[in-house]
Every structure is written in C-alpha cells, then in structure tokens.
Write an enzyme that holds these catalytic residues in place. Structure first.
Site, PDB file in Angstrom:
ATOM      1  N   ASN A   8       0.867  -1.177   0.000  1.00  0.00           N
ATOM      2  CA  ASN A   8       0.000   0.000   0.000  1.00  0.00           C
ATOM      3  C   ASN A   8       0.904   1.227   0.000  1.00  0.00           C
ATOM      4  OD1 ASN A   8      -1.775   2.068   0.516  1.00  0.00           O
ATOM      5  ND2 ASN A   8      -2.349   1.382   2.581  1.00  0.00           N
ATOM      6  N   TRP A   9       0.990   1.869  -1.154  1.00  0.00           N
ATOM      7  CA  TRP A   9       1.905   3.009  -1.273  1.00  0.00           C
ATOM      8  C   TRP A   9       1.359   4.265  -0.609  1.00  0.00           C
ATOM      9  CZ3 TRP A   9       3.992   2.938  -7.073  1.00  0.00           C
ATOM     10  CH2 TRP A   9       4.723   1.769  -7.267  1.00  0.00           C
ATOM     11  N   LYS A  10       0.093   4.235  -0.206  1.00  0.00           N
ATOM     12  CA  LYS A  10      -0.555   5.416   0.398  1.00  0.00           C
ATOM     13  C   LYS A  10      -0.356   6.634  -0.528  1.00  0.00           C
ATOM     14  CE  LYS A  10      -0.135   3.235   4.850  1.00  0.00           C
ATOM     15  NZ  LYS A  10      -0.025   3.345   6.294  1.00  0.00           N
ATOM     16  N   HIS A  95      -9.478   1.399   5.423  1.00  0.00           N
ATOM     17  CA  HIS A  95      -8.171   1.556   6.070  1.00  0.00           C
ATOM     18  C   HIS A  95      -8.339   2.525   7.244  1.00  0.00           C
ATOM     19  CE1 HIS A  95      -4.004   2.588   6.797  1.00  0.00           C
ATOM     20  NE2 HIS A  95      -3.676   1.504   6.119  1.00  0.00           N
ATOM     21  N   GLU A  97      -6.676   4.920   8.163  1.00  0.00           N
ATOM     22  CA  GLU A  97      -6.447   6.327   7.801  1.00  0.00           C
ATOM     23  C   GLU A  97      -7.690   6.919   7.120  1.00  0.00           C
ATOM     24  OE1 GLU A  97      -2.771   5.529   5.771  1.00  0.00           O
ATOM     25  OE2 GLU A  97      -1.863   5.025   7.701  1.00  0.00           O
ATOM     26  N   GLU A 162      -5.119  -4.836  10.773  1.00  0.00           N
ATOM     27  CA  GLU A 162      -4.074  -3.819  10.929  1.00  0.00           C
ATOM     28  C   GLU A 162      -4.289  -3.079  12.249  1.00  0.00           C
ATOM     29  OE1 GLU A 162      -2.195  -2.675   6.897  1.00  0.00           O
ATOM     30  OE2 GLU A 162      -3.835  -1.303   7.296  1.00  0.00           O
ATOM     31  N   GLY A 168       2.878   2.279  10.926  1.00  0.00           N
ATOM     32  CA  GLY A 168       3.832   3.382  10.803  1.00  0.00           C
ATOM     33  C   GLY A 168       4.640   3.662  12.054  1.00  0.00           C
ATOM     34  N   SER A 207       3.700  -2.154  10.302  1.00  0.00           N
ATOM     35  CA  SER A 207       5.160  -2.185  10.498  1.00  0.00           C
ATOM     36  C   SER A 207       5.805  -3.521  10.116  1.00  0.00           C
ATOM     37  CB  SER A 207       5.516  -1.811  11.940  1.00  0.00           C
ATOM     38  OG  SER A 207       5.172  -0.464  12.184  1.00  0.00           O
TER      39      SER A 207
HETATM   40  P1  13P Z   1       3.208   0.399   7.709  1.00  0.00           P
HETATM   41  O1  13P Z   1       3.699  -0.896   7.089  1.00  0.00           O
HETATM   42  O2  13P Z   1       3.936   1.601   7.225  1.00  0.00           O
HETATM   43  O3  13P Z   1       3.126   0.286   9.193  1.00  0.00           O
HETATM   44  O4  13P Z   1       1.687   0.598   7.184  1.00  0.00           O
HETATM   45  C1  13P Z   1       0.793  -0.447   7.265  1.00  0.00           C
HETATM   46  C2  13P Z   1      -0.433  -0.087   6.518  1.00  0.00           C
HETATM   47  O5  13P Z   1      -1.139   0.808   6.897  1.00  0.00           O
HETATM   48  C3  13P Z   1      -0.713  -0.839   5.289  1.00  0.00           C
HETATM   49  O6  13P Z   1      -2.009  -0.600   4.839  1.00  0.00           O
END
Ligand code: 13P
Length: 244
Positions: A8-10, A95, A97, A162, A168, A207
């Site tokens: 997931n590149w966000k 997600h 976020e 998650e 993160g 993470s």
């Molecule tokens: P990280 O791997 O940066 O913790 O992010 C996880 C995530 O939100 C994947 O959707």
C-alpha cells in the site's frame, strides 16, 4: 492458497518513482509467483499509468479506496467501475487512515465492499483496534463488531488485520498477539459468513519489515501481509515478498 504480499503506497509516488519501483521488483517477483501472490496499490494517479507494466509482470493492481456508488455527483471521488476499467483487481477499503481522516464508518465500508464486488474487484477490508482499546482489553469486541458490520453476506474478498498502534510506528504486533487475533477473526468470519473455517484470507498489516516477515507469515491463520512504508523500497518489499 498462496499467501498474498500487498503493498500500500498510500499518498506516495510520482510517475518516475512508481515506474522505477515496479521495474526494480518485477524481475525478482517472477521467481516466487508460485508461492506468493503480489499486489501493489499505488495512488489513483498512477493506476492507469502502471497498469500495463504490472500486468506484464503478473503483479495485481490494487486501489486504496473507492466510492460506494458506481457513479454520480460526487466531486473528487473515484468509483469501482472506473477502477475496474483501468484493470484494477483489488481495492483496500476501510483503512484506519480513511476511517480517521475521512470519517468512514462500518456501514459505509460495507456498502463499498458490495459495490466493489459487483464490478469484479476483490475488496480488502481493513479492521484493527487502537492502542487504548488494546490496553483496555476491548480489542476482541471491537474487531468482532467491525467484521460483523463491515463484511457483507456472501463475502469472498479479503480481510486485513491492521492494529492502528502498529501502523507506521516500526513496532509490529508480536507473533502471539497476531496468532490470537487471527484465531478470533477467522472464528468471527466463519460464524458471520457461515463458511468453512479459515476460507477467508486474512492479512496482517502494521510495520511489517523484511527481518520479521518470515515469522509473521509463519503464524497460523495469516494469509499474507499488507505492507505500507516498506513497500516504498524495492529492497525492503522484496525482502518481505521472499521471506520464509
Ligand atoms: P506500515 O507498514 O507503514 O506500518 O503501514 C501499514 C499499513 O497501513 C498498510 O495498509
């Protein structure tokens, strides 16, 4: 079932970076295709641009969200049929976020999952507890509720566990934590969907790094990983995809 490694590149990546990243991982991915299914979810702006390259290399194309309606007066939004039209195979929904910054709730996520499926996309529904919920011993109840309210009937997509406190932060959940949450989630899905035990693929995200990927992927009930930060480096992402 092959385990899935999803990146997931966000909100990261311009055309040059995105193309370079895919090119850098594509060759190396070829050797593990028998055992691992690889999917990348770039930002919307790169979806059409990267679609042919990903298809050539047998890498799935994911999106990070879609609207609950197939079309309409929704300025700035992107619909499931638009994504399908570009060759998108998977769509991340709910997600944490999106839940936090766009106030998405379980009912909306459920509607999105139904629409995504109707247009041939595989929904990847995210669930996860906050740090304070974990400390208060409320995680299991919260996750049960998220699954029951977000996952539609006859669901044949994917769930991603998650934990918000692990996203993160550089601190992945421990193997024993992941194992017990996986067991709970499979149990709830089994009862909710009235399907065979463990027939729904459940990913772990939060993470994930190359050094702990093998042990996470070996945990009972883990159907793959959803990788954020580490998916932005070819070396890290390959380290995870090839782990174990
Ligand atoms: P990280 O791997 O940066 O913790 O992010 C996880 C995530 O939100 C994947 O959707």
């Amino acid at each position: 079932m092959r385990q899935m490694i999803m990146g997931n590149w966000k909100m990261h990546g311009l055309r040059g970076q995105g193309k370079r990243l895919v090119t850098d991982i594509a060759e190396a991915i070829a050797g593990i295709r028998e055992t691992r299914e690889v999917v990348l979810a770039p930002p919307f702006t790169l979806t059409g641009y990267l679609a042919p390259l990903l298809e050539t290399h047998g890498i799935g194309l994911g999106a990070q969200d879609c609207h609950a309606e197939p079309e309409g007066a929704f300025t700035g939004d992107i619909s499931a049929p638009m994504l399908a039209d570009l060759g998108v195979t998977h769509v991340i929904l709910g997600h944490s976020e999106r839940r936090e910054y766009h106030h998405e709730n379980n009912a909306l996520i459920r509607r999105k999952a139904v629409t995504a499926r109707r247009y041939g996309l595989c929904p990847v529904i995210c669930v996860g507890e906050s740090g304070s919920q974990k400390e208060a011993g409320e995680a299991d109840r919260w996750l049960t509720r998220q699954i029951t309210e977000c996952v539609p009937d006859n669901f044949d997509g994917i769930v991603a566990y998650e934990p918000i406190w692990a996203i993160g932060t550089g601190k992945a959940a421990t193997e024993s934590d992941i194992e017990s949450r996986m067991s709970l989630l499979h149990d709830v899905l089994h009862r909710h969907l009235e399907t065979d035990d463990k027939s729904t693929r459940v990913l772990y995200g939060g993470s994930v790094k190359p050094e702990d990927a093998a042990s996470i992927l070996a945990v009972s009930g883990v159907g793959g990983v959803l990788v954020g930060g580490a998916s932005l480096s070819a070396e890290s992402f390959l380290g995870i995809a090839k782990a174990g």
